[in-house]
Design an enzyme around this catalytic site. Structure first.
Site, PDB file in Angstrom:
ATOM      1  N   LYS A 284     -31.466  81.976 -24.440  1.00  0.00           N
ATOM      2  CA  LYS A 284     -31.628  82.366 -23.026  1.00  0.00           C
ATOM      3  C   LYS A 284     -30.965  81.389 -22.072  1.00  0.00           C
ATOM      4  CE  LYS A 284     -36.081  84.096 -24.597  1.00  0.00           C
ATOM      5  NZ  LYS A 284     -36.668  83.142 -25.551  1.00  0.00           N
TER       6      LYS A 284
ATOM      7  N   LEU B 284     -39.242  86.137 -34.805  1.00  0.00           N
ATOM      8  CA  LEU B 284     -40.081  84.938 -34.817  1.00  0.00           C
ATOM      9  C   LEU B 284     -39.963  84.211 -33.484  1.00  0.00           C
ATOM     10  CD1 LEU B 284     -41.812  82.907 -36.497  1.00  0.00           C
ATOM     11  CD2 LEU B 284     -39.668  81.737 -37.022  1.00  0.00           C
TER      12      LEU B 284
ATOM     13  N   HIS C  68     -33.389  83.953 -18.634  1.00  0.00           N
ATOM     14  CA  HIS C  68     -34.770  83.629 -19.030  1.00  0.00           C
ATOM     15  C   HIS C  68     -35.792  84.048 -17.971  1.00  0.00           C
ATOM     16  CE1 HIS C  68     -37.178  80.645 -21.700  1.00  0.00           C
ATOM     17  NE2 HIS C  68     -37.947  81.633 -21.288  1.00  0.00           N
TER      18      HIS C  68
ATOM     19  N   TYR D 149     -37.070  75.423 -24.952  1.00  0.00           N
ATOM     20  CA  TYR D 149     -37.987  75.145 -26.068  1.00  0.00           C
ATOM     21  C   TYR D 149     -37.543  73.870 -26.814  1.00  0.00           C
ATOM     22  CZ  TYR D 149     -38.954  80.206 -25.480  1.00  0.00           C
ATOM     23  OH  TYR D 149     -39.231  81.462 -24.990  1.00  0.00           O
TER      24      TYR D 149
END
Ligand code: A2P
Length: 323
Positions: free
Chosen positions: A80, A20, A113, A51
């Site tokens: 990350k 997800l 990342h 995020y």
């Protein structure tokens, strides 16, 4: 239904082929969608400090783990190392911060990342210059960062380590110094941006590809617009060939787009905040694309990058920025 299809990483660990994605969701949205996702069978969750939802995800995971509804070893949690901590000296402290926020002792895989590094403020946050641009860190080096990433495995903080947004040349540099090769390279991958050479290179080196934005990050143009960036973005669900193939199987365009990727041995992390669509995205194994259909979908490549990091102005000035 559980996400019970796995790929085996070069670290020996198994990664659920469907996970997800969680970019761009409020705490409330993320908590509801992680709850729904766990209920419908997702066990692989992808996040990142940028995020800003690791704490919310951590709260849901703790509830599920404490209630005994899921065992830690059944979960596959990915986070990350952000650009502003993308240097060897910051790796351990940064994963520990993510682990504290996620309320976990280890992550299943920790990724660099981006090959781009940026300077941080004293509080560790992203530093912007007077023009609001990210300040590139030209001292940091992806190979020394990688050496620090490798140490997370014996120290038990990450079961596997990998990278994201790396091109072939960057991977080659890492592989030259690596004692532990990256287990995955997480890249944008969908019918309009297939990156076939990079995918083939990863496969040849035993690096599993993880596809982000497998559905084309539908709705991203609104996020760009709210940041003052006007980009015309395609809607992959409207591609006639995709619609036609979906109709032939009684499936949705999203399910066709996802099945085409997993059939190529690539992990997908579609994002949805909607329970029905969460279920749909997990339910992609009860039909089979024909050879002709696969060929039609493979012929759609336009080398069209949707996630070009325009939301991080200044990243483009870094020599490792290769989009
Ligand atoms: P929603 O959260 O309302 O379902 P990507 O994973 O490529 O970034 O795409 C995510 C976007 O696609 C989200 O806007 C999500 O909206 C939408 N989406 C996810 N799954 C489906 C689906 N099965 N059908 C239609 N739209 C979907």
């Amino acid at each position: 239904m559980a996400s019970n299809q796995f790929l085996t990483l070069n670290s020996g660990h198994k990664m659920p082929i469907i996970g997800l994605g969680t970019w761009n969701a409020s705490d409330q949205e993320v908590e509801a969608s992680i709850d729904a996702a766990l209920e419908v069978g997702y066990r692989h969750i992808d996040t990142a400090p940028v995020y800003r939802n690791e704490k919310a995800i951590g709260r849901v995971l703790k509830r599920w783990l404490d209630a005994g509804k899921v065992k830690r070893e059944e979960l596959f949690i990915v986070t990350k190392l952000p650009t502003f901590a993308n240097r060897a000296s910051d790796v351990e402290a940064t994963i520990k911060k993510s682990l504290a926020d996620l309320q976990l002792d280890y992550v299943d895989i920790y990724l660099i990342h981006s090959p781009v590094s940026s300077v941080a403020n004293a509080d560790g946050s992203l530093k912007l210059d007077a023009d609001g641009l990210m300040v590139p860190d030209l001292e940091a080096d992806i190979t020394t960062t990688w050496t620090a990433m490798e140490k997370l495995v014996p120290s038990g903080l990450a079961k596997s380590v990998g990278v994201s947004n790396f091109d072939q040349e960057q991977l080659e540099r890492v592989l030259k110094v690596a004692k532990i090769p990256p287990a995955t390279n997480q890249i944008e991958h969908h019918v309009y941006l297939q990156q076939r050479d990079l995918v083939n290179f990863c496969k040849a080196k035993g690096i599993v590809v993880t596809a982000y934005s497998p559905l084309g990050s539908n709705g991203r143009n609104k996020v760009y617009a709210s940041a003052g960036i006007n980009r015309e973005l395609p809607n992959l669900f409207d591609i006639p060939e995709v619609k036609e193939i979906a109709a032939a199987h009684g499936k949705t365009p999203a399910q066709v787009l996802l099945r085409w990727i997993v059939d190529n041995g690539i992990v997908i992390i579609p994002k949805s905040l909607n329970r029905e669509r969460l279920k749909q995205n997990l339910n992609v194994f009860d039909f089979k694309l024909t050879t002709e259909e696969v060929a039609k979908l493979s012929a759609l490549d336009q080398n069209f990058r949707i996630c070009d990091w325009c939301l991080l102005p200044g990243a483009q000035r870094h020599p490792e920025y290769k989009f």
